[in-house]
Design an enzyme around this catalytic site. Structure first.
Site, short mmCIF file in Angstrom:
data_model
loop_
_atom_site.label_atom_id
_atom_site.label_comp_id
_atom_site.label_asym_id
_atom_site.label_seq_id
_atom_site.Cartn_x
_atom_site.Cartn_y
_atom_site.Cartn_z
N ARG A 18 0.84 -1.20 0.00
CA ARG A 18 0.00 0.00 0.00
C ARG A 18 0.87 1.24 0.00
O ARG A 18 2.02 1.23 0.45
CB ARG A 18 -0.93 0.00 1.22
N CYS A 19 0.29 2.32 -0.50
CA CYS A 19 0.96 3.61 -0.62
C CYS A 19 1.63 3.96 0.71
O CYS A 19 1.01 3.80 1.77
CB CYS A 19 -0.08 4.66 -1.00
N PRO A 20 2.87 4.38 0.67
CA PRO A 20 3.70 4.77 -0.48
C PRO A 20 4.66 3.68 -0.95
O PRO A 20 5.52 3.94 -1.78
CB PRO A 20 4.49 5.95 0.07
N ASP A 45 -2.87 -1.87 -5.45
CA ASP A 45 -3.25 -0.69 -4.67
C ASP A 45 -3.89 0.33 -5.61
O ASP A 45 -3.25 0.78 -6.56
CB ASP A 45 -2.02 -0.09 -4.00
#
Length: 81
Positions: A18-20, A45
């Site tokens: 997931r981000c980042p 994502d």
């Protein structure tokens, strides 16, 4: 377009991240590549649909193709313009 993705010189599996994290991994991978080489990124994502094109534009890389209609998403980028 599938043949285009299959022709990538490098591949990055960012599934489950997931981000980042996906963009950080893309940046690290691209740093090890030579100009003109290609990288296939596979991710799930939803933020990558925005983040990877923005990364390419900001860092002067080319987004050759993307598949974001269904997961896993696929992005093919070329280092440099």
């Amino acid at each position: 377009m599938n043949d285009l993705f299959n022709a990538a010189q490098h591949q990055l599996d960012a599934l489950g991240l997931r981000c980042p994290e996906p963009v950080m991994m893309v940046r690290k991978s691209v740093r090890r590549m030579n100009d003109g080489e290609t990288l296939l990124i596979i991710a799930d994502d939803p933020a990558t649909t925005r983040d990877i094109p923005s990364f390419c534009e900001f860092m002067d890389h080319t987004l050759i193709a993307s598949q974001t209609e269904s997961t896993p998403y696929q992005y093919l980028i070329k280092k440099g313009l």
